[in-house]
Motif scaffolding. Structure first.
Motif: not given
Length: 144
Positions: A40-44, A59-60, A64-66
């Motif tokens: 969660r602290r890593v740039p996308l 399921q976090v 944004y992740v999908l």
């Protein structure tokens, strides 16, 4: 979205985009919990396929992740993210229906990619994958 907004978005972390920021994990947390907190602290833009598989499976921050996972799957549907060929695909199709209701066009694109795969490719996935993919396709069809 203009290109500058997209670049700024990818430079942000899930803690920034998906508030509230998570507190540090408890000292006795499992390795998986510590890993998810770390991701969660890593740039996308720095998330690798294995990271995306972990986040989707847990399921976090799915909105944004999908999109990041689907972008990779469009290019390589059976990508081996960490465990086996197709593991990111199966994690992605198993995302909850509620996530896909927020991203229906993305779901359609992924379904189209899956439907273009040869049957033998799907047959080579782990047991139950065919049913999971069929359920995903049905969920996406119901959104139309």
């Amino acid at each position: 979205m203009n290109p500058m907004d997209h670049r700024l978005h990818l430079d942000r972390t899930l803690d920034e985009l998906d508030p509230p920021r998570w507190a540090p994990p408890a000292a006795d947390s499992t390795r998986l919990i510590r890993k998810v907190h770390e991701l969660r602290r890593v740039p996308l833009r720095a998330l690798v396929p294995a990271d995306l598989r972990t986040l989707v499976s847990q399921q976090v921050a799915l909105p944004y992740v999908l999109p990041l996972a689907v972008r990779l799957l469009i290019e390589e549907p059976l990508l081996d993210a960490y465990f086996y060929e197709g593991d990111l695909l199966l994690a992605t199709v198993n995302a909850p229906a509620a996530a896909w209701t927020l991203l229906p066009e993305l779901g359609v694109r992924l379904r189209d990619v899956i439907e273009a795969l040869p049957e033998t490719a799907i047959a080579d996935l782990p047991r139950g994958a065919t049913d999971e993919i069929a359920c995903f396709a049905a969920r996406i069809e119901s959104l139309r």
